[in-house]
Design a protein around this motif. Structure first.
Motif, mmCIF file in Angstrom:
data_model
loop_
_atom_site.group_PDB
_atom_site.id
_atom_site.type_symbol
_atom_site.label_atom_id
_atom_site.label_comp_id
_atom_site.label_asym_id
_atom_site.label_seq_id
_atom_site.Cartn_x
_atom_site.Cartn_y
_atom_site.Cartn_z
ATOM 1 N N ILE A 47 40.853 38.903 34.529
ATOM 2 C CA ILE A 47 40.297 37.801 35.300
ATOM 3 C C ILE A 47 39.199 38.070 36.151
ATOM 4 C CG2 ILE A 47 41.780 37.539 37.168
ATOM 5 C CD1 ILE A 47 41.208 34.631 34.864
ATOM 6 N N PHE A 183 39.898 30.761 32.135
ATOM 7 C CA PHE A 183 40.934 31.055 33.341
ATOM 8 C C PHE A 183 42.050 30.147 33.304
ATOM 9 C CE2 PHE A 183 36.457 31.398 34.535
ATOM 10 C CZ PHE A 183 36.476 32.612 35.515
ATOM 11 N N TYR A 186 45.672 31.724 33.215
ATOM 12 C CA TYR A 186 46.029 32.610 34.245
ATOM 13 C C TYR A 186 46.231 31.574 35.617
ATOM 14 C CZ TYR A 186 44.977 35.557 38.257
ATOM 15 O OH TYR A 186 45.224 36.567 39.185
ATOM 16 N N SER A 229 35.422 28.538 36.706
ATOM 17 C CA SER A 229 36.538 28.836 37.567
ATOM 18 C C SER A 229 36.997 27.827 38.386
ATOM 19 C CB SER A 229 36.517 30.170 38.331
ATOM 20 O OG SER A 229 35.566 30.034 39.268
ATOM 21 N N HIS A 253 43.620 32.485 43.192
ATOM 22 C CA HIS A 253 42.898 33.738 43.408
ATOM 23 C C HIS A 253 41.712 33.720 44.409
ATOM 24 C CE1 HIS A 253 40.429 37.161 41.850
ATOM 25 N NE2 HIS A 253 41.221 37.431 41.013
#
Length: 301
Positions: A47, A183, A186, A229, A253
Motif C-alpha cells: 500500500i 486501495f 486494504y 486513495s 492510513h
C-alpha cells in the motif's frame, strides 16, 4: 445492425485468435470474506508503494481547465463514458476495466483536440475500452463483439487497433495506472476493525457496493481532481457510514490526504445518493439485521 455511411471503411472480419493472449486457465479470484480479515507486512509495503505511484494520477483540474468551458466536449465525454459503461456491464467485465477505460479516455483528451463528430468519440471509446479489457480481463471479446451495444457505428477491427496504437502512444504506454481499486481491499480491511466480528460476512457486499459506486463516479469529471486513495477511502467510509474525521482517516492510513478525502466524500454523497439507494436492496440480503452494518446502509438523504 446499421453502419454509418460516414464510416463506410470501418467493417471487416476479425480473426478469432487475435485476442487469445492469456492462458485460458487463469481466472479472476472471487471476493471472499477471508480477503478482508488480515493485513500483514506485505500488505503494508504494497500500500505504501501504491501511495507513491499515485502522485501523478490527479488530472481532473487540468481536464476541467482545458474543456470545462466547452459544453460540447463535456457532453461528448459523458456520452462516451456512458457507452463504455454499458458495454462493460453487458460483458460483465471487472470493475477495474471500467475505471481504466475512462482513465485512458480522459488522459487522451488532455493531449488532443478531438473533432466534434460523434463517430470520432465512439472510435476512441472502443479503443480505450479494448485496451483496458486487455489489461484486466482473462477473456476479451473480439473487437466486433465489443461494439454490439448501440451499434450506430461499426468499426473494422484494424481501425480500432490503429486507434489503440494512437491512444497507447499518446499515453506513452503507461497503461498500468493506479486506481481506487488498488486501495479498496486494504481500506475495507481497516474498516472491518471498527465493526463487530459477527458482521464480517457483509464485507464482500461492501466491496461490491463500493466497486459499483467507484465505477459510477467515472461519470463525474470533478472526481478526477482527487487521488485514487482519496476516492477509495471516501467511498468505503460512505458505504459503511463511518464518520469522516481525522481519527478515522488516520486509522485507514497515515498517508491519506485528509482534506482530499473529506472533500471527495462530500462530492460522492452529493452525486451518488441515488446509486446508493439502489444498492441498498442488494446489501440488505448480505448484512445481519441486528448490527452496525445494518444501520450503516440506511438512506442518508
Amino acid at each position: 445492425m446499421s453502419v454509418s455511411p460516414t464510416c463506410n471503411f470501418l467493417y471487416c472480419t476479425e480473426e478469432a485468435g487475435y485476442l487469445d493472449f492469456l492462458d485460458a486457465e487463469i481466472c479472476h479470484e472471487s471476493v471472499s470474506c477471508g480477503s478482508f480479515s488480515h493485513i500483514d507486512d506485505d500488505d503494508e509495503n504494497y500500500i505504501v508503494s501504491i501511495f507513491d505511484s499515485e502522485l501523478d494520477q490527479m488530472q481532473g483540474h487540468e481536464l476541467l481547465a482545458k474543456h470545462g468551458k466547452i459544453p460540447g466536449i463535456i457532453t461528448a465525454r459523458l456520452d462516451a463514458v456512458k457507452w463504455m459503461l454499458k458495454v462493460h456491464s453487458h460483458h460483465r467485465f471487472q470493475p477495474e476495466t471500467a475505471y481504466l477505460s475512462v482513465n485512458y479516455l480522459d488522459r487522451f483528451i488532455l493531449s488532443h483536440n478531438l473533432p466534434g463528430k460523434e463517430w470520432h468519440w465512439r472510435l476512441l471509446s472502443a479503443a480505450c475500452l479494448s485496451l483496458a479489457a486487455k489489461m484486466e480481463e482473462t477473456n476479451v471479446p473480439l473487437l466486433l463483439d465489443l461494439q454490439i451495444i448501440e451499434p450506430r457505428f461499426l468499426f473494422k477491427p484494424k481501425t480500432v487497433q490503429q486507434m489503440e496504437l494512437l491512444v497507447g502512444g499518446s499515453l506513452k504506454w503507461r497503461l498500468r495506472t493506479t486506481t481506487p481499486f488498488d486501495f479498496l481491499h486494504y481500506f475495507i480491511s481497516k474498516v472491518s476493525y471498527f465493526l463487530s466480528p459477527q458482521h464480517s460476512n457483509g464485507l464482500s457486499c461492501v466491496f461490491s457496493a463500493a466497486s459499483d459506486i467507484i465505477i459510477s463516479t467515472s461519470r463525474v469529471i470533478d472526481l478526477f481532481d482527487y487521488p485514487p486513495s482519496a476516492i477509495a477511502a471516501a467511498v468505503v467510509l460512505w458505504v459503511t457510514n463511518q464518520p469522516v474525521d481525522d481519527g478515522k482517516l488516520e486509522c485507514l492510513h497515515k498517508r491519506l490526504n485528509k482534506d482530499m478525502v473529506k472533500r471527495c466524500y462530500s462530492l460522492v454523497k452529493r452525486n451518488m445518493s441515488q446509486l446508493l439507494h439502489i444498492k441498498l436492496k442488494k446489501l440488505e440480503h448480505c448484512i445481519p439485521s441486528n448490527g452496525k452494518l445494518d444501520v450503516a446502509f440506511t438512506d442518508k438523504e
